[in-house]
Every structure is written in structure tokens, then in C-alpha cells.
Write a protein that holds these residues in place. Sequence first.
Motif, PDB file in Angstrom:
ATOM      1  N   TYR A  62     -50.042   5.996   4.050  1.00  0.00           N
ATOM      2  CA  TYR A  62     -51.468   5.894   4.375  1.00  0.00           C
ATOM      3  C   TYR A  62     -51.710   6.204   5.857  1.00  0.00           C
ATOM      4  N   GLU A  63     -50.859   5.667   6.713  1.00  0.00           N
ATOM      5  CA  GLU A  63     -50.998   5.921   8.155  1.00  0.00           C
ATOM      6  C   GLU A  63     -50.804   7.398   8.479  1.00  0.00           C
ATOM      7  N   TYR A  64     -49.834   8.033   7.851  1.00  0.00           N
ATOM      8  CA  TYR A  64     -49.575   9.454   8.099  1.00  0.00           C
ATOM      9  C   TYR A  64     -50.737  10.308   7.603  1.00  0.00           C
ATOM     10  N   ILE A  65     -51.264   9.975   6.446  1.00  0.00           N
ATOM     11  CA  ILE A  65     -52.428  10.700   5.923  1.00  0.00           C
ATOM     12  C   ILE A  65     -53.606  10.529   6.865  1.00  0.00           C
ATOM     13  N   GLN A  66     -53.815   9.317   7.372  1.00  0.00           N
ATOM     14  CA  GLN A  66     -54.918   9.094   8.309  1.00  0.00           C
ATOM     15  C   GLN A  66     -54.723   9.914   9.579  1.00  0.00           C
ATOM     16  N   LYS A  67     -53.499  10.026  10.047  1.00  0.00           N
ATOM     17  CA  LYS A  67     -53.210  10.839  11.236  1.00  0.00           C
ATOM     18  C   LYS A  67     -53.578  12.307  10.969  1.00  0.00           C
TER      19      LYS A  67
ATOM     20  N   ALA B   8     -21.844  10.897  -5.070  1.00  0.00           N
ATOM     21  CA  ALA B   8     -21.767   9.837  -4.067  1.00  0.00           C
ATOM     22  C   ALA B   8     -23.154   9.227  -3.853  1.00  0.00           C
ATOM     23  N   MET B   9     -23.189   7.934  -3.676  1.00  0.00           N
ATOM     24  CA  MET B   9     -24.457   7.256  -3.401  1.00  0.00           C
ATOM     25  C   MET B   9     -24.952   7.659  -2.010  1.00  0.00           C
ATOM     26  N   PRO B  10     -26.270   7.790  -1.854  1.00  0.00           N
ATOM     27  CA  PRO B  10     -26.813   8.103  -0.531  1.00  0.00           C
ATOM     28  C   PRO B  10     -26.591   6.952   0.441  1.00  0.00           C
ATOM     29  N   THR B  11     -26.732   7.239   1.708  1.00  0.00           N
ATOM     30  CA  THR B  11     -26.627   6.200   2.728  1.00  0.00           C
ATOM     31  C   THR B  11     -27.680   5.134   2.479  1.00  0.00           C
ATOM     32  N   LYS B  12     -28.884   5.587   2.153  1.00  0.00           N
ATOM     33  CA  LYS B  12     -29.984   4.654   1.897  1.00  0.00           C
ATOM     34  C   LYS B  12     -30.855   5.212   0.780  1.00  0.00           C
ATOM     35  N   LEU B  13     -31.300   4.309  -0.081  1.00  0.00           N
ATOM     36  CA  LEU B  13     -32.203   4.642  -1.171  1.00  0.00           C
ATOM     37  C   LEU B  13     -33.513   3.910  -0.908  1.00  0.00           C
ATOM     38  N   VAL B  14     -34.625   4.625  -0.939  1.00  0.00           N
ATOM     39  CA  VAL B  14     -35.929   3.993  -0.722  1.00  0.00           C
ATOM     40  C   VAL B  14     -36.861   4.324  -1.880  1.00  0.00           C
ATOM     41  N   ARG B  15     -37.788   3.420  -2.091  1.00  0.00           N
ATOM     42  CA  ARG B  15     -38.787   3.598  -3.137  1.00  0.00           C
ATOM     43  C   ARG B  15     -40.148   3.854  -2.501  1.00  0.00           C
ATOM     44  N   VAL B  16     -40.950   4.661  -3.161  1.00  0.00           N
ATOM     45  CA  VAL B  16     -42.276   4.991  -2.645  1.00  0.00           C
ATOM     46  C   VAL B  16     -43.084   3.721  -2.396  1.00  0.00           C
ATOM     47  N   THR B  17     -43.020   2.761  -3.322  1.00  0.00           N
ATOM     48  CA  THR B  17     -43.826   1.545  -3.168  1.00  0.00           C
ATOM     49  C   THR B  17     -43.461   0.737  -1.929  1.00  0.00           C
ATOM     50  N   GLU B  18     -42.271   0.959  -1.389  1.00  0.00           N
ATOM     51  CA  GLU B  18     -41.854   0.246  -0.176  1.00  0.00           C
ATOM     52  C   GLU B  18     -42.457   0.868   1.084  1.00  0.00           C
ATOM     53  N   HIS B  19     -43.052   2.051   0.942  1.00  0.00           N
ATOM     54  CA  HIS B  19     -43.532   2.776   2.121  1.00  0.00           C
ATOM     55  C   HIS B  19     -44.952   3.300   1.971  1.00  0.00           C
ATOM     56  N   LEU B  20     -45.745   2.646   1.143  1.00  0.00           N
ATOM     57  CA  LEU B  20     -47.129   3.091   0.949  1.00  0.00           C
ATOM     58  C   LEU B  20     -47.932   3.034   2.242  1.00  0.00           C
ATOM     59  N   ASN B  21     -47.763   1.970   3.032  1.00  0.00           N
ATOM     60  CA  ASN B  21     -48.512   1.872   4.291  1.00  0.00           C
ATOM     61  C   ASN B  21     -48.146   2.997   5.248  1.00  0.00           C
ATOM     62  N   ASP B  22     -46.857   3.365   5.296  1.00  0.00           N
ATOM     63  CA  ASP B  22     -46.443   4.492   6.137  1.00  0.00           C
ATOM     64  C   ASP B  22     -47.157   5.769   5.712  1.00  0.00           C
TER      65      ASP B  22
END
Length: 133
Positions: A101-106, A85-99
Motif C-alpha cells: 500500500y505504501e509503495y502504491i501510494q508513493k 533447495a529451500m529459499p533463504t526466506k519465504l514470505v507471504r503477500v498477506t505479511e506485506h500488504l502495508n508495504d
Amino acid sequence: MKRYYLCGPTVYNKPHIGNYRPIMTFDILIRAKRFLGEEIYFLHNITDIDDKIINKALEENKTEKEIAKYYEEYYLSLFKVLNIAMPTKLVRVTEHLNDMYEYIQKMLDNGSAYKIGTNVYLMLKNMKMNMEK
């Protein structure tokens, strides 16, 4: 609602059994929980940037995006063949690079990680305590 996250493959080559074991395991778990009436949100990521993708792109004289797109589509096409079954949502790493970076900075700011040159390392000893802040 229960939420599940699965880290997916790095899409630089045709998938192998090791790429499908996690998704097949999650598929069985999620189908069982849904059958029992649980509402499930299932997020599955695709790693679409990595040294392996860059090297494959150079090798095939294509862009990283072309390589990642081709192998992601191939990976997902086999879901139908394998009755996954397909997941509810599929995300790619490149779509969340800023997230990321922010988490690493935290983590750097609160002492959960440290930096040497351009590399960031987790400070496991302090991680749990500091991430609660």
C-alpha cells in the motif's frame, strides 16, 4: 552478497509444471553461483490472497487462510521430492500488504501511477524518471 527474488505461486490448488519452472530455474542458478563461491540471499514469495483463493474457499466451505496454508504446504512439500533447495526466506503477500500500500501510494504521489475508481494503473511513460525521485 547477491540477492534474488522470485515471485511464487498463488496457492489455491495443487501446483502444476508452470508453478515449478521458475523455482527450478532459480534453484539451478543459485546452486551454480553458490558452487562458484558466491554468497546468495534468495527471497521467494507465496501469494496467499487472491480471488482464486477466495473462490476456492467458498467452494470448499473453508477460510481463505485454510486454503492458502494447505496448498502452500503441498507446494513446499514437493521441494524435497524434486530436490529443490529451500529459499533463504519465504514470505507471504498477506505479511506485506502495508508495504505494498505504501509503495502504491508513493507511485501515485510521484505520478508513476494513476487511479480510476478503486483501480491503480502504472504510468509506464513516467515510471523510471519518477521512481528515481
